[in-house]
Design a protein around this motif. Structure first.
Motif, PDB file in Angstrom:
ATOM      1  N   MET A 471     -55.490  59.966  46.874  1.00 51.13           N
ATOM      2  CA  MET A 471     -56.387  60.040  48.025  1.00 51.13           C
ATOM      3  C   MET A 471     -57.837  60.114  47.578  1.00 51.13           C
ATOM      4  SD  MET A 471     -54.473  62.382  50.900  1.00 51.13           S
ATOM      5  CE  MET A 471     -55.741  61.950  52.115  1.00 51.13           C
ATOM      6  N   ARG A 472     -58.705  59.565  48.418  1.00 48.90           N
ATOM      7  CA  ARG A 472     -60.145  59.603  48.165  1.00 48.90           C
ATOM      8  C   ARG A 472     -60.876  59.657  49.495  1.00 48.90           C
ATOM      9  NH1 ARG A 472     -64.567  56.071  47.624  1.00 48.90           N
ATOM     10  NH2 ARG A 472     -66.098  56.868  46.115  1.00 48.90           N
ATOM     11  N   MET A 473     -61.699  60.709  49.659  1.00 46.43           N
ATOM     12  CA  MET A 473     -62.534  60.866  50.854  1.00 46.43           C
ATOM     13  C   MET A 473     -61.718  60.760  52.134  1.00 46.43           C
ATOM     14  SD  MET A 473     -65.887  58.729  49.535  1.00 46.43           S
ATOM     15  CE  MET A 473     -66.871  59.094  51.008  1.00 46.43           C
ATOM     16  N   GLY A 474     -60.539  61.433  52.138  1.00 47.63           N
ATOM     17  CA  GLY A 474     -59.719  61.506  53.340  1.00 47.63           C
ATOM     18  C   GLY A 474     -58.773  60.353  53.568  1.00 47.63           C
ATOM     19  N   GLU A 475     -58.830  59.337  52.711  1.00 48.28           N
ATOM     20  CA  GLU A 475     -57.998  58.147  52.898  1.00 48.28           C
ATOM     21  C   GLU A 475     -57.092  57.931  51.685  1.00 48.28           C
ATOM     22  OE1 GLU A 475     -60.819  55.026  53.444  1.00 48.28           O
ATOM     23  OE2 GLU A 475     -61.325  55.609  55.491  1.00 48.28           O
ATOM     24  N   VAL A 476     -56.024  57.154  51.894  1.00 45.71           N
ATOM     25  CA  VAL A 476     -55.166  56.768  50.776  1.00 45.71           C
ATOM     26  C   VAL A 476     -55.862  55.647  50.012  1.00 45.71           C
ATOM     27  CG1 VAL A 476     -52.969  55.742  50.100  1.00 45.71           C
ATOM     28  CG2 VAL A 476     -53.025  57.487  51.896  1.00 45.71           C
ATOM     29  N   ALA A 477     -56.199  55.939  48.746  1.00 43.97           N
ATOM     30  CA  ALA A 477     -56.890  54.935  47.926  1.00 43.97           C
ATOM     31  C   ALA A 477     -55.909  53.988  47.268  1.00 43.97           C
ATOM     32  CB  ALA A 477     -57.729  55.639  46.855  1.00 43.97           C
ATOM     33  N   GLY A 478     -54.666  54.417  47.144  1.00 48.31           N
ATOM     34  CA  GLY A 478     -53.666  53.558  46.530  1.00 48.31           C
ATOM     35  C   GLY A 478     -52.417  54.336  46.189  1.00 48.31           C
ATOM     36  N   GLU A 479     -51.399  53.606  45.765  1.00 54.36           N
ATOM     37  CA  GLU A 479     -50.136  54.206  45.361  1.00 54.36           C
ATOM     38  C   GLU A 479     -49.759  53.664  43.992  1.00 54.36           C
ATOM     39  OE1 GLU A 479     -45.680  53.765  46.954  1.00 54.36           O
ATOM     40  OE2 GLU A 479     -47.048  54.619  48.458  1.00 54.36           O
ATOM     41  N   VAL A 480     -49.244  54.542  43.116  1.00 51.67           N
ATOM     42  CA  VAL A 480     -48.916  54.139  41.746  1.00 51.67           C
ATOM     43  C   VAL A 480     -47.457  54.460  41.470  1.00 51.67           C
ATOM     44  CG1 VAL A 480     -49.569  54.349  39.320  1.00 51.67           C
ATOM     45  CG2 VAL A 480     -51.287  54.799  41.091  1.00 51.67           C
ATOM     46  N   ASN A 481     -46.700  53.451  41.011  1.00 50.84           N
ATOM     47  CA  ASN A 481     -45.290  53.710  40.701  1.00 50.84           C
ATOM     48  C   ASN A 481     -45.147  54.304  39.306  1.00 50.84           C
ATOM     49  OD1 ASN A 481     -45.391  51.566  38.827  1.00 50.84           O
ATOM     50  ND2 ASN A 481     -44.738  50.072  40.356  1.00 50.84           N
ATOM     51  N   LYS A 482     -43.934  54.717  38.977  1.00 49.69           N
ATOM     52  CA  LYS A 482     -43.689  55.445  37.731  1.00 49.69           C
ATOM     53  C   LYS A 482     -44.143  54.662  36.501  1.00 49.69           C
ATOM     54  CE  LYS A 482     -41.919  58.997  35.488  1.00 49.69           C
ATOM     55  NZ  LYS A 482     -42.484  60.350  35.628  1.00 49.69           N
ATOM     56  N   ASP A 483     -43.894  53.364  36.487  1.00 55.10           N
ATOM     57  CA  ASP A 483     -44.232  52.549  35.315  1.00 55.10           C
ATOM     58  C   ASP A 483     -45.735  52.477  35.062  1.00 55.10           C
ATOM     59  OD1 ASP A 483     -41.562  52.067  34.896  1.00 55.10           O
ATOM     60  OD2 ASP A 483     -41.557  50.166  35.996  1.00 55.10           O
ATOM     61  N   ASN A 484     -46.529  52.666  36.121  1.00 59.68           N
ATOM     62  CA  ASN A 484     -47.993  52.536  35.990  1.00 59.68           C
ATOM     63  C   ASN A 484     -48.724  53.871  36.119  1.00 59.68           C
ATOM     64  OD1 ASN A 484     -48.017  49.639  35.726  1.00 59.68           O
ATOM     65  ND2 ASN A 484     -47.486  49.535  37.905  1.00 59.68           N
ATOM     66  N   LEU A 485     -47.973  54.977  36.037  1.00 65.42           N
ATOM     67  CA  LEU A 485     -48.603  56.291  36.160  1.00 65.42           C
ATOM     68  C   LEU A 485     -49.326  56.642  34.867  1.00 65.42           C
ATOM     69  CD1 LEU A 485     -46.214  58.740  38.072  1.00 65.42           C
ATOM     70  CD2 LEU A 485     -48.542  58.094  38.666  1.00 65.42           C
ATOM     71  N   THR A 486     -50.617  56.357  34.832  1.00 65.83           N
ATOM     72  CA  THR A 486     -51.463  56.685  33.693  1.00 65.83           C
ATOM     73  C   THR A 486     -52.719  57.379  34.200  1.00 65.83           C
ATOM     74  OG1 THR A 486     -52.697  54.592  33.759  1.00 65.83           O
ATOM     75  CG2 THR A 486     -50.663  54.644  32.425  1.00 65.83           C
ATOM     76  N   GLU A 487     -53.373  58.153  33.323  1.00 68.10           N
ATOM     77  CA  GLU A 487     -54.625  58.817  33.709  1.00 68.10           C
ATOM     78  C   GLU A 487     -55.658  57.793  34.138  1.00 68.10           C
ATOM     79  OE1 GLU A 487     -56.364  61.692  31.176  1.00 68.10           O
ATOM     80  OE2 GLU A 487     -54.580  62.951  31.061  1.00 68.10           O
ATOM     81  N   ASP A 488     -55.706  56.681  33.432  1.00 69.91           N
ATOM     82  CA  ASP A 488     -56.687  55.638  33.728  1.00 69.91           C
ATOM     83  C   ASP A 488     -56.525  55.125  35.153  1.00 69.91           C
ATOM     84  OD1 ASP A 488     -58.831  53.912  32.838  1.00 69.91           O
ATOM     85  OD2 ASP A 488     -57.394  52.264  32.860  1.00 69.91           O
ATOM     86  N   ASN A 489     -55.287  54.827  35.546  1.00 79.06           N
ATOM     87  CA  ASN A 489     -55.037  54.306  36.899  1.00 79.06           C
ATOM     88  C   ASN A 489     -55.328  55.351  37.966  1.00 79.06           C
ATOM     89  OD1 ASN A 489     -54.283  51.749  36.046  1.00 79.06           O
ATOM     90  ND2 ASN A 489     -52.115  52.261  35.878  1.00 79.06           N
ATOM     91  N   LEU A 490     -54.968  56.615  37.691  1.00 78.41           N
ATOM     92  CA  LEU A 490     -55.221  57.677  38.666  1.00 78.41           C
ATOM     93  C   LEU A 490     -56.708  57.938  38.847  1.00 78.41           C
ATOM     94  CD1 LEU A 490     -52.399  60.208  37.655  1.00 78.41           C
ATOM     95  CD2 LEU A 490     -52.432  58.743  39.667  1.00 78.41           C
ATOM     96  N   ILE A 491     -57.453  57.970  37.739  1.00 74.03           N
ATOM     97  CA  ILE A 491     -58.897  58.232  37.800  1.00 74.03           C
ATOM     98  C   ILE A 491     -59.604  57.106  38.538  1.00 74.03           C
ATOM     99  CG2 ILE A 491     -61.001  58.401  36.426  1.00 74.03           C
ATOM    100  CD1 ILE A 491     -59.335  59.854  34.294  1.00 74.03           C
TER     101      ILE A 491
END
Length: 497
Positions: A471-491
């Protein structure tokens, strides 16, 4: 050549009733170093620092600060005069006063009867600029500042006292990733200026990033002091818990089933805007994002604690809009809140009562509580999350923060939820206890419970969750599946990159 110690604490012992909080503990800190102090919840870290700060009196032992022995009876004032200041997790600030007033609250009137406001604000501005936070104005009201900026005011207040020693107690527990990086930079800067730092944190990566040496306590006793660059994270954890932890994030064998919750275009107040997501039975769904992104507010709206303005909540196939938390609980929805002291516990009530409070129907008949059964059930629940406590009828306030958190978790385990929301479930909890909480979460998922975990630690989202909503500023900024769960993608999603 012998080390130049600015702090020498020898044979420190402290009892609270029949509980030995500290047993003959030595603690030495070299001048100008960043010295980390770690241990499990209840290991004695906070007690030792409160003795150093003059908030608690030692039963035995000696304290020498910069070559001068402290008196047998100390106070916070006498220890401040000796150069020791502590920045606690809960800041010692007056929220209704200005920044300048808070920084110089101990010395607003110097050598006269009146406050020289011009000089006071000028000096406050200089302290803030010294820390690189010149954008905070001396006239700003402290209660209107962000948590990170309030922390800067707390640091400035300590520096205004010409403190030689600063103790930071879990300073990053409520900070975002970028705020944490900024704080660690300030701590390095203070070290370069000759300030000695004691740093308490359960986040081991921070200790390895900034500290020179680490002292480990366990069960109120001294274990060892080691150079940070001479030990591994695994070895440090083994020293803390007295055993090896094979895996911080235990494996989970859960079968992911039907959708338990579907949220469509949810709006609530000014913070939650068109939020949509779903979670399935047996799944652990992470919610990531910066503090203030709307994660907690989204869950509060679903739970019936805040009003839903628009949108749909489909709970096990039915359109629902819980009017209050009681209705949500009656339908098998549980929420472990972010603020355990204000929302999760009755601190002045017993550990026993707090543990069984949400499951009274299991321990009473005809509205009469079976206290023998209640005590037995409470002990079983507390054992399941490895809670350390003296007596089951002691007040919840007598426990360390991490053990208080375990009571909140145990309370909700008693309710047999179908969907469990955990908001920062391991905040302020030591590494060994975190693993126990992860095991509990795994057991919930393996039993078919749908689990939502809000966590600010990205390593927790990555290691624990099947996928994550950012989430970012009250909205869903995106969704990340298990294979792509990295700090880089989350940040990137959290920062809007």
């Amino acid at each position: 050549m012998s080390a130049d110690y600015i702090i020498e604490m020898s044979n420190i012992s402290k009892n609270f009733g029949g509980v030995k909080a500290l047993i003959d503990v030595p603690f030495k800190v070299e001048r100008g170093e960043i010295h980390a102090l770690i241990g499990e919840n209840g290991a004695g870290k906070s007690t030792l620092m409160k003795i150093l700060a003059g908030a608690y009196q030692k039963d035995e032992g000696k304290i020498v600060i910069d070559g001068n022995e402290a008196s047998k009876t100390t106070t916070p004032k006498t220890m401040i005069e000796m150069g020791v200041s502590v920045i606690y997790q809960e800041f010692m600030l007056a929220p209704d006063l200005t920044v300048a007033e808070n920084i110089y609250i101990d010395s607003m009137v110097e050598g006269g009867l009146f406050i020289n406001w011009k000089t006071l604000k000028k000096k406050a501005k200089e302290q803030l600029e010294r820390l690189g936070f010149g954008h905070i104005k001396p006239d700003d009201v402290v209660g209107e500042l962000s948590i990170a900026n309030q922390q800067i005011v707390e640091i400035a207040k300590c520096l205004a006292r010409n403190s030689k020693i600063l103790v930071f107690d879990e300073p990053t527990a409520v900070l975002t990733f970028s705020e944490t990086e900024k704080l660690l930079s300030i701590i390095r800067q203070l070290q370069n200026e000759g300030v000695t730092i004691i740093y308490i944190s359960h986040r081991l990566e921070e200790l390895f990033e900034v500290s020179n040496r680490i002292t480990v306590l366990k069960d109120g006793a001294y274990v060892d002091t080691v150079k940070t660059d001479s030990i591994t994270k695994d070895a440090l954890v083994s020293m803390m818990v007295g055993r090896e932890i094979e895996q911080l994030f235990p494996e989970r064998n859960a079968e992911i089933g039907e959708e338990a919750l579907v949220v469509e275009k949810l709006n609530s107040g000014e913070v939650v805007k068109d939020v949509s997501f779903s979670v399935r039975k047996g799944e652990v769904l992470g919610f990531s994002g910066l503090i203030g992104a709307g994660r907690t507010e989204t869950m509060r709206a679903i739970f019936g604690a805040d009003k839903i303005d628009s949108g749909k909540v489909i709970y096990f196939g039915k359109d629902v809009q819980f009017k209050n938390p009681k209705e949500a609980i009656n339908n098998g929805l549980g929420l472990v809140p972010e603020d355990r002291k204000q929302q999760g516990l009755l601190l002045e009530q017993s550990i026993r009562m707090n543990t069984t409070l949400a499951a009274m129907k299991k321990i009473k008949k005809f509205d009469i509580i079976n206290h023998k059964q209640e005590k037995k059930y409470a002990k079983e629940l507390l054992e399941s999350v490895r809670t350390k406590y003296g007596h089951i009828d002691n007040e919840a306030s007598s426990l360390s923060g991490g053990n208080q958190q375990k009571i909140v978790l145990a309370k909700w385990l008693a309710t047999d939820c179908k969907l469990m929301i955990l908001d920062e479930p391991t905040r302020g909890v030591d590494v060994g206890a975190k693993t126990e909480i992860y095991k509990v979460i795994n057991r919930l998922a393996e039993s078919g419970v749908a689990v939502i975990v809000i966590a600010s630690e990205m390593s927790e989202i990555i290691g624990l969750c099947d996928r994550a909503v950012v989430m970012r500023m009250g909205e869903v900024a995106g969704e990340v599946n298990k294979d792509n769960l990295t700090e880089d993608n989350l940040i990137k999603l959290a920062m809007g990159v």
